[in-house]
Design an enzyme around this catalytic site. Structure first.
Site, PDB file in Angstrom:
ATOM      1  N   GLU A 101       0.641  -1.168   0.032  1.00 57.46           N
ATOM      2  CA  GLU A 101      -0.076  -0.123  -0.055  1.00 57.46           C
ATOM      3  C   GLU A 101       0.960   1.039  -0.167  1.00 57.46           C
ATOM      4  O   GLU A 101       1.722   1.411   0.835  1.00 57.46           O
ATOM      5  CB  GLU A 101      -0.985  -0.047   1.241  1.00 57.46           C
ATOM      6  CG  GLU A 101      -1.668   1.264   1.473  1.00 57.46           C
ATOM      7  CD  GLU A 101      -2.670   1.590   0.230  1.00 57.46           C
ATOM      8  OE1 GLU A 101      -2.384   2.756  -0.479  1.00 57.46           O
ATOM      9  OE2 GLU A 101      -3.267   0.758  -0.429  1.00 57.46           O
ATOM     10  N   ASP A 109      -7.273   1.443  -9.492  1.00 57.14           N
ATOM     11  CA  ASP A 109      -7.854   2.586  -9.871  1.00 57.14           C
ATOM     12  C   ASP A 109      -7.790   2.716 -11.198  1.00 57.14           C
ATOM     13  O   ASP A 109      -6.977   2.804 -12.219  1.00 57.14           O
ATOM     14  CB  ASP A 109      -6.559   4.012  -9.400  1.00 57.14           C
ATOM     15  CG  ASP A 109      -7.510   5.043  -9.318  1.00 57.14           C
ATOM     16  OD1 ASP A 109      -8.431   5.446 -10.235  1.00 57.14           O
ATOM     17  OD2 ASP A 109      -6.906   5.932  -8.664  1.00 57.14           O
ATOM     18  N   LYS A 150     -10.525   9.420 -16.796  1.00 60.36           N
ATOM     19  CA  LYS A 150     -10.241  10.365 -17.813  1.00 60.36           C
ATOM     20  C   LYS A 150      -9.038   9.705 -18.861  1.00 60.36           C
ATOM     21  O   LYS A 150      -8.056   9.451 -18.238  1.00 60.36           O
ATOM     22  CB  LYS A 150     -10.160  11.558 -17.032  1.00 60.36           C
ATOM     23  CG  LYS A 150     -11.317  12.221 -16.754  1.00 60.36           C
ATOM     24  CD  LYS A 150     -10.859  13.500 -15.964  1.00 60.36           C
ATOM     25  CE  LYS A 150     -12.117  14.247 -15.042  1.00 60.36           C
ATOM     26  NZ  LYS A 150     -11.643  15.552 -14.561  1.00 60.36           N
ATOM     27  N   ASP A 165     -14.386  -3.373 -10.459  1.00 62.47           N
ATOM     28  CA  ASP A 165     -15.944  -2.935 -10.656  1.00 62.47           C
ATOM     29  C   ASP A 165     -16.029  -2.020 -12.000  1.00 62.47           C
ATOM     30  O   ASP A 165     -17.194  -1.578 -12.220  1.00 62.47           O
ATOM     31  CB  ASP A 165     -16.274  -2.125  -9.379  1.00 62.47           C
ATOM     32  CG  ASP A 165     -15.163  -0.963  -9.249  1.00 62.47           C
ATOM     33  OD1 ASP A 165     -15.727   0.393  -9.577  1.00 62.47           O
ATOM     34  OD2 ASP A 165     -14.174  -0.834  -8.976  1.00 62.47           O
TER      35      ASP A 165
END
Length: 206
Positions: free
Chosen positions: A67, A117, A121, A153
């Site tokens: 992380e 992530d 855009k 997702d």
């Protein structure tokens, strides 16, 4: 070598962090974990709910939670410390750098890639984790028969990820349906509450 648990008052959660003195030298994995079980990587581990649940449910494996954000990494370490999980360690680092430069070849049993992530855009796509060089590195660090398990997702990013992985000749896609005992990540639980659809895909090193 012994790992500290939450019952050891002389130690703190910081004992669960992996020290990284040299960012140019591959990790000494046997020195990181108490046992010699199969290594699982949780890339972008968030607050560590998945990593802690996985390590707790399968004490015979080793889980390295990766992380970048310090606050989240500290939460993972605290979970490991409070629950006394000797097979869970935390590394604060960019997942892409770790996979490409610091994990020895053929040393990983499973890579868990959960909700990377999507940078939705188009001008930000260059920041996405999953690109050809990342996939090549994953194939290199997986042991023969090792797996990459993707939970995501974002259908658009999923399509691009599948394209990247399918270009890698050392990997083969297979149908993966996690069992009821497969933990849900913090992100997955959040998305489930919102009614979002979650997609899964997996690849195995030949």
């Amino acid at each position: 070598m012994s790992m500290h648990t939450s019952t050891d008052s002389s130690q703190t959660f910081e004992a669960y962090f992996v020290p990284l003195a040299d960012v140019c030298r591959p990790l000494d994995l046997p020195a990181i974990f108490v046992g010699s079980g199969p290594l699982h990587l949780d890339l972008g581990a968030g607050d560590g709910g998945f990593a802690a649940a996985l390590a707790g449910a399968q004490p015979s494996i080793n889980v390295l939670a990766v992380e970048r954000l310090l606050g989240r990494a500290r939460k993972i370490a605290k979970k490991a410390w409070r629950r006394g999980l000797p097979n869970l360690r935390v590394l604060r680092l960019e997942s892409g750098y770790l996979v490409k430069y610091l994990i020895p070849p053929s040393s990983v049993s499973v890579i868990h890639l959960m909700h990377p992530d999507p940078w939705p855009k188009r001008r930000h796509w260059k920041h996405r984790l999953v690109r050809d060089e990342f996939v090549e590195a994953c194939a290199r660090i997986l042991e023969p028969g090792g797996e990459i398990r993707l939970t995501i997702d974002h259908p658009g990013y999923l399509k691009d990820i599948i394209t990247c992985f399918d270009r890698q000749p050392a990997l083969r896609a297979f149908r993966w349906i996690p069992g009821a005992d497969y933990p849900r990540s913090d992100f997955e639980a959040h998305f489930a509450e919102q009614g979002k659809v979650v997609f899964r895909q997996a690849w195995r090193r030949l």
